[in-house]
Design a protein around this motif. Structure first.
Motif, PDB file in Angstrom:
ATOM      1  N   GLU A 123      -1.151 -17.977 -18.631  1.00 50.98           N
ATOM      2  CA  GLU A 123       0.090 -18.375 -19.399  1.00 50.98           C
ATOM      3  C   GLU A 123       0.845 -19.350 -18.774  1.00 50.98           C
ATOM      4  O   GLU A 123       1.750 -20.210 -19.520  1.00 50.98           O
ATOM      5  CB  GLU A 123       1.167 -17.063 -19.445  1.00 50.98           C
TER       6      GLU A 123
ATOM      7  N   ASP B 180      -1.816 -25.362 -18.164  1.00 50.18           N
ATOM      8  CA  ASP B 180      -2.120 -26.338 -19.288  1.00 50.18           C
ATOM      9  C   ASP B 180      -3.385 -25.485 -19.921  1.00 50.18           C
ATOM     10  O   ASP B 180      -4.034 -26.670 -20.839  1.00 50.18           O
ATOM     11  CB  ASP B 180      -1.912 -27.419 -18.881  1.00 50.18           C
TER      12      ASP B 180
ATOM     13  N   VAL C   3      -6.193 -24.897 -22.144  1.00 52.80           N
ATOM     14  CA  VAL C   3      -6.712 -24.392 -23.644  1.00 52.80           C
ATOM     15  C   VAL C   3      -7.958 -23.703 -23.950  1.00 52.80           C
ATOM     16  O   VAL C   3      -9.148 -24.256 -22.835  1.00 52.80           O
ATOM     17  CB  VAL C   3      -6.726 -25.820 -24.623  1.00 52.80           C
TER      18      VAL C   3
ATOM     19  N   ASP D 198      -2.952 -14.185 -28.920  1.00 51.26           N
ATOM     20  CA  ASP D 198      -2.348 -15.231 -28.394  1.00 51.26           C
ATOM     21  C   ASP D 198      -1.467 -15.792 -29.505  1.00 51.26           C
ATOM     22  O   ASP D 198      -0.712 -16.604 -29.375  1.00 51.26           O
ATOM     23  CB  ASP D 198      -3.231 -16.390 -27.886  1.00 51.26           C
TER      24      ASP D 198
ATOM     25  N   ARG E 104      -2.524 -21.220 -27.425  1.00 49.31           N
ATOM     26  CA  ARG E 104      -3.530 -21.861 -26.580  1.00 49.31           C
ATOM     27  C   ARG E 104      -4.866 -21.805 -26.894  1.00 49.31           C
ATOM     28  O   ARG E 104      -5.733 -22.160 -26.074  1.00 49.31           O
ATOM     29  CB  ARG E 104      -3.299 -21.485 -25.122  1.00 49.31           C
TER      30      ARG E 104
ATOM     31  N   TRP F  43      -2.412 -29.358 -34.048  1.00 52.64           N
ATOM     32  CA  TRP F  43      -3.799 -29.702 -33.209  1.00 52.64           C
ATOM     33  C   TRP F  43      -4.696 -30.043 -34.299  1.00 52.64           C
ATOM     34  O   TRP F  43      -5.570 -30.855 -34.196  1.00 52.64           O
ATOM     35  CB  TRP F  43      -4.339 -28.440 -32.544  1.00 52.64           C
TER      36      TRP F  43
END
Length: 461
Positions: free
Chosen positions: A271, A274, A276, A298, A302, A328
Motif C-alpha cells: 500500500e 508505487d 502496480v 483493492d 493499483r 488507465w
C-alpha cells in the motif's frame, strides 16, 4: 598463435556478436578500448586486437583512427533467445511453445497449455459463425471502436461481478489476447531497466515477454498459500518494482490458489509503494471454487485484471480484455491504437454470441467434470512411474509434478522429445532456476497411452 589464444579470440568475438544481437550494443556504440577490454576480461592485448580486427573484417565493427572501435551496420533484429541465459534451445520457453504449436495433431504434448480441439466449445462457435455470416456488412469489414465492442464489455462487467469485481464498461478495454493485454500494460508502465516481480514458478511466456521489454525480473517464491510474503516485502524494499504479474485464480503452472489471508496481507505490504499489480485470470471459467481476487479487495486502485477465452472457447478467436481504473484504460486505449490500431470486431462479436449462448454454461460444467476425472487418472498413472504432484489442485488444467530423485527435468524432457513427447520442464517457469526436478502436465492432454510408455522408458533408462 596458440590454440588457447585462438579460443579466447573466438569467445570474445562471440560475446560482442551476442551483445549486438541482444541490442546491448547498437549501431554507433563505442566498444571498450583494446587495453580496457583486455584488462576487464583478463586476456592479452594481442588477443583483443586480433578479435577486433576479425570483427572489422566481417564489417561487424569499424575503426575510426584516434577515436576507437564502433558497432557498424543497421540495428540487429531483436533476438529474444539471445537475451535469455545460455541454455539448450529445447528448454527455452519460446522453443517449447513452438514445439507444441508445430506438433502434428497426433503427437502427444502433455506440456502444452491448452485443451485438445474436441474439448473446446466447437458447437457454440459454429452457431456464432453462422449468425455473423448473416450480419450487416460492417461487422465483417469495418474496424472496431477503440475500446472494443460496448455490448461485450457490458457483458464482461457482469461476469466480473461474479468474482466480486465491481466495474463499469468504461473500465474495460478489449485486446487481441491475454498476452497482448500484458504487452500493452508493459508498454504503458515500464521503461528499460525497471524491475518487475513474477511468481517463481510462473507462466513461462511472462519471461519471454518481459525479456522483450528489457526489464529486470525478480522471482517471488510461490507457496501453497500464494506468494512468499517475506520475499515479496524484501523485493519491494530492495528493488522498488514497478509491476507484479501473478495469477490469483488458478495459478499457472502449479494449479494452486491465493489464500484470503495472503491476499489481504500482500495488498497491505504494497500500500505504501508505487507497485502496480496485474492479475492474469485466463483460467477463471475453469474454477470450481472461487478464489479471492486482489482487484476485488483493492477496488482497482493499483490492480488490473486481464483475461481471455482462448482456453475455454477457442484459441482461433483472438479476443482478450483489460479491466482497470478509467484513467488507465484511457491511456491504454491510446497505446492500443498506436501499436495495433484496432482489435478484431468479428472476433469480439463471435465471443459475445458464444458467451450469451446458454450452452456455454453447460459446456463449462461438463469440462470441469471431465478435468476432475482426468486429474485423478493422470495422477494415478504418473504415480505408477514415480512422478508426484506438488499439490492436488481443486480445478484447472495443470499438475505441477516432481520427478524421482536424481532426474533433471531439462534432460528428461530432451529424452522424451526424442521419442515424440513434448514436455514442459520446470526451469522454463522459474526465474531462479530452482525447479530443475519439476514438470508441468496438462491433464486434458494426457490421454495418450504413448506418454506413459515414454515416461517409464526414460525413467528406467
Amino acid at each position: 598463435m596458440t590454440l588457447r589464444n585462438k579460443t579466447r579470440i573466438e569467445q570474445l568475438m562471440d560475446d560482442i556478436r551476442q551483445q549486438i544481437a541482444s541490442r546491448a550494443l547498437t549501431p554507433g556504440s563505442r566498444l571498450p578500448s583494446v587495453r580496457a577490454r583486455a584488462q576487464s576480461a583478463g586476456i592479452s592485448v594481442s588477443t583483443v586486437v586480433e578479435a577486433y580486427d576479425r570483427l572489422e573484417a566481417e564489417s561487424v565493427i569499424v575503426s575510426r583512427p584516434g577515436a576507437g572501435f564502433f558497432v557498424s551496420g543497421p540495428i540487429a533484429p531483436l533476438d529474444l533467445a539471445q537475451l535469455a541465459p545460455t541454455v539448450e534451445r529445447d528448454v527455452d520457453p519460446l522453443w517449447i511453445t513452438r514445439q507444441a504449436l508445430d506438433a502434428a495433431p497426433d503427437r502427444p504434448k502433455p506440456g502444452c497449455g491448452w485443451m485438445p480441439p474436441e474439448w473446446m466449445y466447437e458447437e457454440g462457435i459454429r452457431r456464432a459463425l453462422r449468425k455473423a455470416a448473416r450480419s450487416e456488412s460492417a461487422l465483417l469489414t469495418d474496424y472496431a471502436v477503440p475500446a472494443g465492442s460496448a455490448e461485450l464489455r457490458q457483458l464482461l462487467t457482469r461476469r466480473l461481478a461474479a468474482y466480486g469485481l465491481s466495474a463499469t464498461p468504461d473500465q474495460l478495454l478489449l485486446t487481441d489476447s491475454g498476452t497482448h493485454s500484458i504487452d500493452l500494460i508493459c508498454r504503458f508502465l515500464l521503461e528499460p531497466g525497471d524491475t518487475v516481480l513474477v511468481d517463481d514458478p510462473c507462466y513461462f511466456n511472462f519471461h519471454a515477454l518481459l525479456r522483450a521489454q528489457r526489464v529486470q525480473v525478480v522471482g517471488i517464491p510461490w507457496t501453497l498459500q500464494g506468494p512468499d510474503l517475506a520475499a515479496f516485502q524484501q523485493a519491494l524494499t530492495q528493488h522498488a518494482p514497478r509491476l507484479y504479474i501473478t495469477n490469483s485464480g488458478i495459478h499457472n503452472p502449479t494449479g494452486g490458489t491465493l489464500s484470503p489471508t495472503t491476499a489481504h496481507r500482500l495488498l497491505k505490504i504494497a500500500e505504501n509503494s508505487d507497485l502496480v499489480i496485474v492479475e492474469d485470470d485466463i483460467f477463471a471459467d475453469l474454477e470450481t471454487h472461487t478464489a479471492p481476487r486482489l482487484a476485488a479487495l483493492d477496488g482497482f486502485a493499483r490492480v488490473m485484471v486481464i483475461g481471455s477465452f482462448s482456453k475455454t472457447v477457442s484459441a482461433s478467436v483472438r479476443c482478450g480484455y483489460i479491466a482497470a481504473k478509467p484513467t488507465w484504460v484511457e491511456k491504454l486505449i491510446d497505446m492500443k491504437i498506436a501499436t495495433g490500431f484496432s482489435s478484431g470486431r468479428l472476433a469480439a462479436d463471435l465471443l459475445l454470441n458464444v458467451l450469451k449462448d446458454s450452452g456455454y454454461r453447460r459446456h463449462l460444467e461438463a469440462i470441469k467434470l471431465r478435468l476432475a476425472d482426468s486429474r485423478r487418472q493422470v495422477m494415478q498413472r504418473l504415480g505408477e512411474v514415480g512422478i508426484r504432484p506438488w499439490l492436488v489442485p481443486q480445478s484447472g488444467l495443470f499438475l505441477w509434478c516432481e520427478l524421482p530423485e536424481g532426474l533433471d527435468a531439462a534432460e528428461f524432457s530432451r529424452a522424451c522429445l526424442r521419442q515424440g513427447v513434448v514436455l514442459a520442464p520446470g526451469n522454463t517457469f522459474s526465474q531462479s532456476g530452482s525447479c530443475d526436478r519439476f514438470l508441468r502436465f496438462n491433464v486434458s492432454q494426457c490421454g495418450d497411452e504413448r506418454i506413459y510408455r515414454v515416461l517409464k522408458d526414460v525413467i528406467q533408462s
